[in-house]
Motif scaffolding. Structure first.
Motif, mmCIF file in Angstrom:
data_model
loop_
_atom_site.group_PDB
_atom_site.id
_atom_site.type_symbol
_atom_site.label_atom_id
_atom_site.label_comp_id
_atom_site.label_asym_id
_atom_site.label_seq_id
_atom_site.Cartn_x
_atom_site.Cartn_y
_atom_site.Cartn_z
ATOM 1 N N PHE A 18 -23.633 -6.966 17.190
ATOM 2 C CA PHE A 18 -25.056 -7.124 17.484
ATOM 3 C C PHE A 18 -25.796 -7.703 16.280
ATOM 4 C CE2 PHE A 18 -29.383 -5.528 17.064
ATOM 5 C CZ PHE A 18 -29.947 -6.109 18.187
ATOM 6 N N ARG A 19 -26.677 -8.645 16.557
ATOM 7 C CA ARG A 19 -27.563 -9.193 15.524
ATOM 8 C C ARG A 19 -29.001 -9.121 16.017
ATOM 9 N NH1 ARG A 19 -24.459 -14.896 15.096
ATOM 10 N NH2 ARG A 19 -22.425 -14.100 14.479
ATOM 11 N N SER A 20 -29.909 -8.769 15.125
ATOM 12 C CA SER A 20 -31.335 -8.763 15.465
ATOM 13 C C SER A 20 -31.861 -10.198 15.446
ATOM 14 C CB SER A 20 -32.107 -7.932 14.445
ATOM 15 O OG SER A 20 -32.096 -8.584 13.186
ATOM 16 N N PHE A 58 -19.049 -10.537 20.559
ATOM 17 C CA PHE A 58 -18.417 -10.080 19.326
ATOM 18 C C PHE A 58 -17.579 -11.197 18.720
ATOM 19 C CE2 PHE A 58 -18.978 -6.550 22.166
ATOM 20 C CZ PHE A 58 -19.578 -5.596 21.364
ATOM 21 N N ASP A 59 -17.636 -11.307 17.407
ATOM 22 C CA ASP A 59 -16.718 -12.179 16.684
ATOM 23 C C ASP A 59 -15.608 -11.298 16.142
ATOM 24 O OD1 ASP A 59 -18.384 -14.334 17.145
ATOM 25 O OD2 ASP A 59 -19.430 -14.102 15.233
ATOM 26 N N LEU A 60 -14.373 -11.699 16.423
ATOM 27 C CA LEU A 60 -13.221 -10.893 16.035
ATOM 28 C C LEU A 60 -12.487 -11.471 14.835
ATOM 29 C CD1 LEU A 60 -11.732 -10.216 19.592
ATOM 30 C CD2 LEU A 60 -13.388 -8.826 18.307
ATOM 31 N N PRO A 103 -12.423 -19.562 18.979
ATOM 32 C CA PRO A 103 -11.409 -18.637 19.503
ATOM 33 C C PRO A 103 -11.699 -17.173 19.192
ATOM 34 C CG PRO A 103 -10.554 -19.872 17.619
ATOM 35 C CD PRO A 103 -11.866 -20.502 17.986
ATOM 36 N N TRP A 104 -12.596 -16.922 18.248
ATOM 37 C CA TRP A 104 -12.904 -15.565 17.806
ATOM 38 C C TRP A 104 -14.082 -14.935 18.542
ATOM 39 C CZ3 TRP A 104 -13.830 -20.063 15.071
ATOM 40 C CH2 TRP A 104 -15.166 -20.432 14.966
ATOM 41 N N HIS A 105 -14.860 -15.738 19.288
ATOM 42 C CA HIS A 105 -16.104 -15.241 19.889
ATOM 43 C C HIS A 105 -15.857 -14.861 21.349
ATOM 44 C CE1 HIS A 105 -20.648 -15.414 20.486
ATOM 45 N NE2 HIS A 105 -20.197 -15.458 21.730
ATOM 46 N N ILE A 106 -15.968 -13.561 21.642
ATOM 47 C CA ILE A 106 -15.781 -13.100 23.012
ATOM 48 C C ILE A 106 -17.093 -12.563 23.548
ATOM 49 C CG2 ILE A 106 -13.319 -12.625 22.735
ATOM 50 C CD1 ILE A 106 -14.045 -9.621 22.501
#
Ligand code: ZN
Length: 136
Positions: A18-20, A58-60, A103-106
């Motif tokens: 989460f980002r504001s 989410f970035d994994l 590839p990291w952003h779901i």
């Protein structure tokens, strides 16, 4: 999803969740100053438009292209739909999503829709019949 991956010896962690609005505004501004607006728009959302502000994205692990070639990256790509997630910005869809392959952003959609999107081979814009272009 983390637990099931761990059972296979894979380590998945959240690098960015989460980002504001204010955080996204600062992030985007720094990218614009570094790379210019046109380039920044290909990999960072303007404040108010980031999926990270919804709490559903989410970035994994490592936020780099190399993630796709790791065991974790391959497993996430093939299995995240079972947990309700999709790879939100697939390869070869930049002209539709407006974003480079991430590839990291779901993105969480729930298991039913995520499986439907995954098996369709479409990106979310195509699946929903929408555009994500900025109005400017
Ligand atoms: Zn992200």
């Amino acid at each position: 999803m983390q637990a099931d991956a761990a059972d296979l010896g894979l380590t998945i962690y959240i690098s960015s969740g989460f980002r504001s609005y204010d955080y996204q505004a600062g992030l985007y501004q720094r990218y614009v100053e570094r790379d210019g607006k046109e380039a920044a728009d290909r990999y960072s959302a303007r404040p108010g438009y980031s999926e990270h502000q919804s709490g559903l994205a989410f970035d994994l692990n490592t936020i780099t292209d190399d993630f796709k070639d790791t065991d974790e990256g391959r497993w996430v790509a093939e299995n995240c739909y079972k947990y309700g997630f999709i790879i939100r910005y697939p390869a070869d869809k930049e002209d539709v999503t407006g974003y480079m392959y991430e590839p990291w952003h779901i993105r969480y959609l729930g298991t039913e829709i995520a499986e439907d999107v995954y098996s369709s081979g479409l990106c979310l814009e195509e699946y929903l019949g929408i555009t994500s272009e900025y109005a400017e």
